[in-house]
Design a protein around this motif. Structure first.
Motif: not given
Lengths: 311, 267
Positions: A131-134, A190, A193-194, B166-167
């Motif tokens: 998962r990405i945290m942007f 965020s 969420r990840a 992505v999610y």
């Protein structure tokens, strides 16, 4: 898993290469160190070594990965590994390819050539275990905070979303809209969420680049705390050298799409930024980043001061 | 309640409820006074009070209700049909580049024809029945909704779409949770435009070819020199238009309160 807290944070510690035996064989270490130099070892020797040393310890194994967009080469013959549970930071100037590397790990891009293994399997399509945290929080403005954390979750994980909000210190803002939050709070959401997806790999794409300095320190401590608690692998892309050293087990310096060097950070956690050993690593990494594109001679002389150098 | 609070409330009431109606009321007053001077014949220039009398009479004999109902039906059916088609085309062309390439040029060509120019053709083909009117209204509502839906879907933040992928959201979830709410503010702008065009189209259509509806009421009143009824029709159109616009605003407030563009207009 990297061990923490058993190293003395003084300069001598750098030369004893304290992490090597825990998750890198001697041979791998040497190979990795040689690789970024002008003359890489033969690909055959490298992959043979990979194959024999293949273990479940390595969540990420990139060998000679290249990525180009049309004519433009963004990543060039990059080889890199990360163990399970490791905190890896990637630093470098703008345009050095670090975000592209992150996008490869997320499966948002695929390599032009080379082998990109994740958990021993070639990355193909979206990486559902990452998962990405942007950098920009990318919260859905029409959902409340809890709704954002619950995005894409089902069943039990959905119910635990509220706990994660509490973990990031926003338990009381579950019903707020993202627009009413500060930049730092949005990044906390965020992050929650990840983490709600319990990813094996958490990718942080300069997540703190646009929050103020004090909030950044708080957020770094939060990220470290949650990482120690949850033990997932983290890859952090950042401009901020101090941030990379404060958080990461290893710092990878990219330059022009190539791996310039990898630097171990053998400091106790939580790390004091004012210690002389911390400052030494900051200097070493800054020089690697800022140094002009160098010849092999210069590079080897530079690496004399690099903390990972074997004495 | 603290005094300052009460003061603020009455100020707000003045600003939000009284101010917008100041001008219409002033116009009515001037109109009434001019009519009462006897400068013009009451028959050709009725006073507001005459219009109100006509209104009461038509309400009492039930004529108004039946005309209103039929007009309202035409407007809503036409709006739903045309708006639905426009919405569908806008979504499809917004999501799929291939569909956009195939359909958009044709749609833009048809759009450039004033839909009221189709009236002679529509009468020839569909007669003067309900279908003709619904068709015209639908043709008027289709394009504003198509354009704004397309624009809304194309304008959805690419970063949010990537985040959705992505999610682990499915394509349907991405559409339902990201594309649709993201496009909604723009779609509702289209709805507002479309509602305006719906009433305009209906007036013209009912005036030219109809045996019922507000437009017909106005036209038949003209034959009997009932200027008061003609004026009443005009006022009714103004009220219906305002009602349509208010309902569109209500939808905006309710569904897009998160959007900075939706909250920018004073309500």
């Amino acid at each position: 898993m990297v061990t923490h807290g058993n190293q003395t944070p003084n300069l001598e510690a750098f030369h004893s290469h304290p992490h090597g035996s825990t998750y890198l064989s001697e041979e791998e270490f040497v190979l990795r160190e040689i690789h970024p130099s002008v003359d890489p070892p033969s690909p055959d020797g490298y992959s043979a070594n990979r194959a024999s040393s293949h273990s479940s310890d390595h969540l990420i194994e990139f060998v000679d990965v290249a990525k180009s967009f049309g004519e433009r080469v963004v990543l060039d013959q990059l080889s890199l590994t990360a163990s399970r549970g490791e905190f890896l930071a990637i630093v470098g100037r703008s345009g050095c390819g670090k975000t592209t590397l992150l996008r490869l790990l997320a499966g948002l891009e695929s390599p032009t050539s080379g082998s990109a293994l994740f958990g021993g399997i070639p990355l193909q399509g979206l990486n559902s275990r990452a998962r990405i945290m942007f950098q920009d929080a990318r919260l859905l403005p029409w959902l409340d905070v809890l709704g954002n954390v619950q995005l894409g979750l089902h069943g039990e994980a959905k119910e635990h979303a509220a706990d994660l909000l509490a973990d990031v210190g926003l338990g009381d803002r579950a019903r707020s809209r993202p627009a009413t939050l500060s930049g730092g709070q949005r990044q906390r959401v965020s992050l929650a969420r990840a983490l709600a997806h319990s990813p094996e790999l958490l990718l942080l794409d300069e997540p703190l680049a646009s929050v103020d300095a004090l909030t950044r320190l708080e957020m770094q401590a939060l990220i470290e705390r949650l990482w120690l608690k949850r033990k997932m692998t983290v890859v952090l892309v950042t401009h901020d050298v101090e941030e990379s050293i404060a958080l990461a087990d290893r710092v990878v310096v990219l330059d022009g799409g190539q791996l310039r060097t990898t630097i171990e950070v053998p400091l106790d956690r939580p790390r004091s930024r004012s210690s002389s050993s911390f400052m030494r690593i900051v200097d070493a990494i800054r020089q690697e980043i800022l140094g002009p594109t160098t010849s092999a001679d210069e590079r080897s002389s530079k690496r004399d001061i690099a903390p990972h150098e074997k004495s | 309640m603290p005094r300052t609070d009460a003061v603020q409330r009455s100020r707000r009431f003045r600003r939000e409820t009284v101010l917008p109606w100041l001008l219409p009321v002033a116009v009515l007053l001037v109109w009434q006074m001019v009519a009462m001077t006897g400068l013009f014949q009451r028959k050709t220039f009725p006073a507001p009070t005459d219009v109100i009398q006509a209104f009461v009479k038509l309400v009492m004999n039930g004529e108004l209700a039946s005309h209103l109902t039929i007009s309202f039906q035409r407007a809503s059916i036409g709006f739903l049909v045309g708006g639905g088609i426009g919405f569908f085309l806008g979504i499809v062309n917004g999501i799929s580049n291939r569909a956009f390439t195939v359909f958009d040029t044709s749609i833009q060509m048809v759009r450039s024809i004033p839909h009221l120019a189709l009236i002679p053709l529509v009468i020839l083909w569909l007669g003067v029945g309900e279908t003709a009117k619904v068709f015209l209204v639908a043709a008027g509502a289709l394009f504003p909704i198509y354009l704004n839906t397309l624009h809304g879907v194309r304008g959805v933040d690419q970063g949010l779409l990537e985040m959705g992928r992505v999610y682990g959201l499915t394509r349907w979830q991405i559409f339902q949770q990201i594309v649709l709410p993201g496009a909604l503010p723009s779609i509702l702008v289209g709805v507002r435009y479309a509602l305006g065009i719906v009433w305009m189209t209906l007036i013209v259509a009912e005036t030219i070819a109809a045996t019922s509806g507000i437009g017909y009421m106005a036209m038949s009143a003209r034959e009997f020199m009932r200027t008061d009824v003609v004026m009443l029709s005009i006022v009714l159109y103004a009220c219906l238009g305002k009602l349509a616009d208010s309902s569109a605003r209500w939808m905006e407030r309710r569904w897009t309160s998160w959007s900075p563009t939706a909250t920018r207009l004073p309500t």
